[in-house]
Design a protein around this motif. Structure first.
Motif, PDB file in Angstrom:
ATOM      1  N   PHE A 183       1.075  -1.664 -28.423  1.00 39.55           N
ATOM      2  CA  PHE A 183       0.183  -2.390 -27.506  1.00 39.55           C
ATOM      3  C   PHE A 183      -0.212  -3.765 -28.028  1.00 39.55           C
ATOM      4  CE2 PHE A 183      -0.726   2.214 -26.934  1.00 39.55           C
ATOM      5  CZ  PHE A 183      -0.179   2.351 -25.673  1.00 39.55           C
ATOM      6  N   ALA A 184       0.486  -4.241 -29.069  1.00 37.66           N
ATOM      7  CA  ALA A 184       0.268  -5.578 -29.617  1.00 37.66           C
ATOM      8  C   ALA A 184      -1.177  -5.802 -30.043  1.00 37.66           C
ATOM      9  CB  ALA A 184       0.693  -6.654 -28.606  1.00 37.66           C
ATOM     10  N   GLY A 185      -1.870  -4.729 -30.427  1.00 44.74           N
ATOM     11  CA  GLY A 185      -3.249  -4.863 -30.890  1.00 44.74           C
ATOM     12  C   GLY A 185      -4.216  -5.303 -29.807  1.00 44.74           C
ATOM     13  N   ASP A 186      -3.957  -4.964 -28.559  1.00 44.22           N
ATOM     14  CA  ASP A 186      -4.802  -5.396 -27.440  1.00 44.22           C
ATOM     15  C   ASP A 186      -6.077  -4.545 -27.390  1.00 44.22           C
ATOM     16  OD1 ASP A 186      -5.899  -6.314 -25.131  1.00 44.22           O
ATOM     17  OD2 ASP A 186      -4.322  -5.563 -23.797  1.00 44.22           O
ATOM     18  N   PRO A 187      -7.260  -5.154 -27.626  1.00 42.98           N
ATOM     19  CA  PRO A 187      -8.500  -4.364 -27.572  1.00 42.98           C
ATOM     20  C   PRO A 187      -8.808  -3.830 -26.180  1.00 42.98           C
ATOM     21  CG  PRO A 187      -8.937  -6.654 -28.237  1.00 42.98           C
ATOM     22  CD  PRO A 187      -7.483  -6.537 -27.982  1.00 42.98           C
ATOM     23  N   ALA A 188      -8.200  -4.435 -25.149  1.00 46.31           N
ATOM     24  CA  ALA A 188      -8.460  -3.983 -23.779  1.00 46.31           C
ATOM     25  C   ALA A 188      -7.827  -2.631 -23.487  1.00 46.31           C
ATOM     26  CB  ALA A 188      -7.929  -5.022 -22.785  1.00 46.31           C
ATOM     27  N   MET A 189      -7.021  -2.102 -24.406  1.00 44.33           N
ATOM     28  CA  MET A 189      -6.434  -0.783 -24.195  1.00 44.33           C
ATOM     29  C   MET A 189      -7.479   0.315 -24.246  1.00 44.33           C
ATOM     30  SD  MET A 189      -3.331  -1.161 -23.467  1.00 44.33           S
ATOM     31  CE  MET A 189      -2.988   0.596 -23.419  1.00 44.33           C
ATOM     32  N   LEU A 190      -8.624   0.017 -24.847  1.00 43.38           N
ATOM     33  CA  LEU A 190      -9.693   1.008 -24.928  1.00 43.38           C
ATOM     34  C   LEU A 190     -10.140   1.383 -23.514  1.00 43.38           C
ATOM     35  CD1 LEU A 190     -10.842   2.078 -27.591  1.00 43.38           C
ATOM     36  CD2 LEU A 190     -12.878   0.725 -27.167  1.00 43.38           C
ATOM     37  N   GLY A 191     -10.145   2.659 -23.209  1.00 48.49           N
ATOM     38  CA  GLY A 191     -10.543   3.140 -21.890  1.00 48.49           C
ATOM     39  C   GLY A 191      -9.390   3.318 -20.922  1.00 48.49           C
ATOM     40  N   ARG A 192      -8.227   2.791 -21.259  1.00 48.05           N
ATOM     41  CA  ARG A 192      -7.078   2.962 -20.383  1.00 48.05           C
ATOM     42  C   ARG A 192      -6.436   4.332 -20.608  1.00 48.05           C
ATOM     43  NH1 ARG A 192      -3.953  -2.914 -20.459  1.00 48.05           N
ATOM     44  NH2 ARG A 192      -5.754  -4.169 -19.813  1.00 48.05           N
ATOM     45  N   THR A 193      -5.542   4.683 -19.680  1.00 44.36           N
ATOM     46  CA  THR A 193      -4.902   5.997 -19.744  1.00 44.36           C
ATOM     47  C   THR A 193      -3.564   5.892 -20.453  1.00 44.36           C
ATOM     48  OG1 THR A 193      -5.974   6.721 -17.714  1.00 44.36           O
ATOM     49  CG2 THR A 193      -4.001   7.909 -18.388  1.00 44.36           C
ATOM     50  N   LEU A 194      -3.354   6.792 -21.362  1.00 43.41           N
ATOM     51  CA  LEU A 194      -2.078   6.916 -22.067  1.00 43.41           C
ATOM     52  C   LEU A 194      -1.278   7.974 -21.327  1.00 43.41           C
ATOM     53  CD1 LEU A 194      -0.654   5.975 -24.792  1.00 43.41           C
ATOM     54  CD2 LEU A 194      -1.491   8.118 -25.728  1.00 43.41           C
ATOM     55  N   ASP A 195      -0.254   7.545 -20.585  1.00 44.04           N
ATOM     56  CA  ASP A 195       0.532   8.464 -19.766  1.00 44.04           C
ATOM     57  C   ASP A 195       1.638   9.051 -20.631  1.00 44.04           C
ATOM     58  OD1 ASP A 195       1.926   9.872 -17.920  1.00 44.04           O
ATOM     59  OD2 ASP A 195       2.300   8.201 -16.551  1.00 44.04           O
ATOM     60  N   SER A 196       1.472  10.302 -21.038  1.00 47.72           N
ATOM     61  CA  SER A 196       2.437  10.945 -21.915  1.00 47.72           C
ATOM     62  C   SER A 196       3.575  11.604 -21.161  1.00 47.72           C
ATOM     63  CB  SER A 196       1.734  11.999 -22.775  1.00 47.72           C
ATOM     64  OG  SER A 196       1.315  13.073 -21.959  1.00 47.72           O
ATOM     65  N   GLY A 197       3.565  11.524 -19.866  1.00 44.12           N
ATOM     66  CA  GLY A 197       4.578  12.225 -19.085  1.00 44.12           C
ATOM     67  C   GLY A 197       4.234  13.682 -18.875  1.00 44.12           C
ATOM     68  N   GLU A 198       3.242  14.175 -19.577  1.00 43.79           N
ATOM     69  CA  GLU A 198       2.811  15.561 -19.445  1.00 43.79           C
ATOM     70  C   GLU A 198       1.333  15.617 -19.062  1.00 43.79           C
ATOM     71  OE1 GLU A 198       3.619  17.368 -23.198  1.00 43.79           O
ATOM     72  OE2 GLU A 198       5.617  16.513 -23.308  1.00 43.79           O
TER      73      GLU A 198
END
Length: 818
Positions: free
Chosen positions: A154-169
């Protein structure tokens, strides 16, 4: 200040001397600084946890099994019964796929027990860690990222906090990011709660020890010895309660730092530090020799200063200031070299197989940098190098023979008897140090060559390999993933240039392994012994594709690949020799268990008749013995991931992209990793040894170069200061060969004397080196002879050039200069 300005003027008058000294000291200081930064980052720097000295990794051991991970149910028993610990945490590996705009990529999901992060004691750089609110039934699934995965994906993007990590499962909400170096185990990318995912069948069994780890934090006031005794008592109690799974086993702990750094890391790094230390000492001796030769040239200058009233302390201070100035300038060059080397190491962590091998030698790579401790060490060795290289010249040059020098009326002074002895001692010391490093490099090089000659059990040339992780639709416990693998193999096999396609759950040389407990007819296990062997699932063309020899009996038939019962099994030679020594294993029955974690049939018992014996393959690398293994059809125990091995009739490198393209055309949701030729897989397994051998070889080469330059420089200056003496010898009848022999003897006699000490030093260093050798002893005579011959051949050339120049001196010109 006057001394400093005078030193600058003096170095400007002798630029050749200054450059030689700067490069020599820069190389020595830079090498030591770079390797110390590695040692500091890997072995010395505390882990980024709360009170890391009280954090331990826990495992089980018996008299026959040095270490195994406790089963999840056993972990719960230890956590409930142990009073020496604040808490215990468990982690279990789960592979998962991450949906990205570029497609699905695989990541390592570490599913952790409740309270894991409270035991770990890591403070996140962003957000929070998993807590009780994430472990309740029905809670929104949360994920904590490791620092490296956050930066890499994620290139160290702090905005990733709170987003969904879609694992496919299913989705996980990203709630935090750990600090650099705070992940455990080292393979973890993402942490989720065990309670958040589907329960694994392995969690309900005491006889399954899957990939993962177990942490324990000591209570204040409790030492590790007390905790170990308590774990031993608990282990005996659990063995009585569950004799089939725990008999003979007891809990044990090891410090977290030792577990993270790796058991085999300390010795190679300390060996490298010792090698660079010897290189620095040699650099200081080299500079001392050059400084002594220059002091000899400056004898008249020092005598005049003394005649004008300069005291011995004043002269010594002047010479020491010159040495410290050179050392400081050399340190500047050394730090630039060290920064470049450390940056090169950091850039090597690109995820390829060779970099992965280097990471086995250098864990905690994100901690390797030039910090305050490294700079303090660099300052210290700079002062020591300046004093070490300048002290002898300062003592010698500060007491010139005033009467003798002035009587010579302008003649260039010679070194004198004491100066000659000191010069020969320094030359011998350089030769000895260089020989010790050359022998070490030669022993490692010999070991590396012998490792490459080990029979790997298969033919790697012409092979392409790729790791296939199916998409989420194939991860249901009862999915027909075997039919997907069959279609993938058929599609790749139809490519032009492909001869055959094999399927295997664990690729040789890649280090992955999965074991199953076995029952052998007539061979009951002893107490504390696990009859555990490697479980391989393969297709019918696998043996032909890998060109593994069939030693006895037969391989699986095509019809056996369509069934789901184990009926027939094939074993390797190691298993045959282990349980049927001197007997024919064909026709005997073995029992074992299905071992594909995550599937509903995990742990289901199987039994089969041995129908064939195949050759051993090196599963963990060329240096490790082959493990005992059972092969069965891949349809009997379908695996959640698979390796394709592709035998090609063309250059295997040219088939990488076509293979990848065909696989994705058949199933776009596949996660494809480790796409490489098999030769590259083998070279990746050799990377740790190659890394160590290369670095020691570079240091040995630098030592030989420094010794050669030092010897050449000293003899060149010696010839220059003894021109009058040589002229007189020529005038009274000495011919050119006599002068040639005189100078050669001057240098080679000192080299030979120093080599004797170098042999002793090499033998002592070999005792430290012994654990890194393969197929050769630390006192291997041919290796010593090769190193000895190389050193003396190079030393002869370094002596011959000044000797030939001395033999060519015209006596009339030499005496006319008097």
């Amino acid at each position: 200040m006057n001394d400093l300005l005078s030193a600058v003027r003096g170095l400007r008058r002798a630029p050749g001397h200054a450059i030689a000294c700067l490069l020599t000291l820069g190389l020595g200081i830079g090498a030591v600084t770079a390797i110390f930064s590695v040692v500091n980052g890997v072995l010395l720097k505390p882990l980024p946890y709360r009170m890391p000295d009280r954090l331990f990794v826990m495992f089980e051991q018996s008299a026959a099994v040095p270490a195994r991970l406790p089963a999840y149910l056993t972990f719960l028993d230890y956590r409930a019964g142990a009073k020496s610990f604040e808490g215990m945490g468990y982690v279990m590996g789960r592979s998962a796929g991450l949906r990205t705009p570029q497609g699905i990529v695989q990541f390592a999901n570490a599913a952790v027990s409740d309270g894991f992060f409270q035991v770990l004691g890591a403070t996140p750089v962003l957000g929070r860690v998993l807590g009780p609110e994430d472990e309740r039934a029905g809670a929104t699934p949360a994920a904590v990222l490791t620092y490296g995965f956050w930066r890499r994906r994620f290139a160290g993007d702090p905005a990733m906090l709170g987003r969904t990590l879609d694992s496919g499962e299913g989705g996980y909400t990203i709630v935090g990011v750990l600090p650099p170096g705070a992940g455990y185990p080292s393979w973890a990318d993402v942490y989720t709660s065990l309670a958040a995912g589907p329960p694994l069948p392995a969690m309900a069994r005491r006889d399954v020890h899957v990939d993962g780890g177990m942490l324990a934090r000591l209570r204040p006031g409790v030492d590790s010895a007390t905790a170990s005794r308590e774990l031993a008592r608990l282990g005996r109690r659990f063995a009585e309660s569950y004799p089939a799974e725990n008999a003979g086993f007891a809990g044990a702990i090891t410090p977290m730092l030792a577990a993270v750094a790796g058991g085999g890391t300390g010795t190679p790094l300390l060996l490298l530090l010792a090698a660079t230390g010897l290189l620095l000492v040699l650099a200081c001796v080299n500079v001392t020799s050059l400084a002594l030769a220059r002091v000899t040239e400056r004898t008249r200058e020092m005598a005049l200063r003394t005649a004008l009233g300069a005291g011995r302390g004043r002269l010594a201070r002047q010479l020491l200031v010159e040495s410290l100035l050179l050392s400081a300038l050399g340190a500047g060059l050394g730090l630039m070299l060290a920064a470049w080397l450390v940056g090169l190491l950091a850039a090597s962590g690109g995820g390829n197989l060779v970099a992965a091998g280097v990471a086995n030698v250098l864990p905690r790579m994100e901690e390797i940098r030039l910090d305050a401790r490294v700079f303090a060490m660099a300052l210290g060795i700079t002062l020591l190098a300046g004093l070490g290289a300048g002290l002898i010249p300062a003592i010698t040059g500060s007491r010139p023979d005033l009467a003798g020098v002035l009587k010579q009326a302008g003649a260039r002074g010679g070194p004198g008897r004491s100066g000659g002895r000191l010069r020969r001692t320094l030359i011998g010391l350089q030769a000895g140090l260089a020989l010790a490093l050359l022998v070490s490099a030669a022993l490692l090089g010999n070991s590396f060559w012998r490792v490459t000659q080990v029979d790997r059990g298969f033919e790697s040339a012409g092979l392409v390999t790729i790791h296939v992780y199916p998409g989420s639709r194939y991860q249901a416990p009862d999915s027909d993933v075997a039919s997907l693998y069959r279609r993938l193999a058929e599609r790749v096999g139809a490519l032009p240039g492909v001869r055959s396609v094999g399927l295997i759950n664990h690729l040789p040389m890649a280090g992955s392994w999965n074991g199953t407990r076995v029952g052998i007819d007539g061979a009951p296990p002893a107490e504390g012994e696990e009859l555990t062997v490697g479980l391989r699932v393969a297709n019918q063309p696998y043996l032909e594709t890998m060109r593994i020899p069939l030693l006895k009996g037969r391989w699986f038939t095509v019809s056996e690949m369509t069934g789901t019962g184990a009926g027939s099994v094939v074993i390797n030679r190691a298993l045959a020799e282990r349980y049927w020594p001197g007997r024919d294993p064909l026709g005997h029955r073995v029992s074992f268990f299905k071992s594909a974690a995550g599937r509903a049939d995990f742990g289901q018992p199987l039994s089969g008749t041995v129908v064939g014996v195949v050759g051993d393959v090196r599963q963990f690398g060329l240096e490790q013995p082959s493990d005992a293994a059972i092969y069965l059809p891949y349809t009997v125990n379908p695996w959640g991931h698979i390796f394709l091995t592709v035998r090609t009739a063309v250059d295997p490198g040219s088939m990488l992209e076509p293979v990848r393209r065909e696989l994705l055309a058949e199933e776009p949701g596949l996660v494809l990793t480790e796409l490489a030729t098999m030769d590259r897989v083998v070279s990746g397994s050799l990377a740790p040894r190659e890394f160590l051998t290369l670095l020691v070889g570079v240091f040995a080469g630098a030592a030989l170069l420094l010794a050669t330059i030092g010897l050449y420089g000293v003899l060149t200056r010696l010839v220059r200061t003894r021109q009058r003496e040589i002229g007189i010898r020529r005038a009274i009848g000495a011919d050119r060969p006599a002068i040639l022999r005189l100078v050669l003897q001057e240098g080679m006699a000192a080299v030979l004397a120093g080599s004797a000490g170098g042999v002793v030093a090499a033998l002592l260093l070999g005792r430290v080196l012994a654990s890194q050798l393969f197929g050769v002893t630390a006192a291997d005579l041919p290796t010593y002879l090769v190193a000895f011959g190389l050193l003396h051949a190079v030393a002869f050339m370094a002596c011959y050039l000044p000797a030939r120049r001395a033999a060519g001196i015209d006596p009339t010109v030499a005496l006319s200069n008097d």
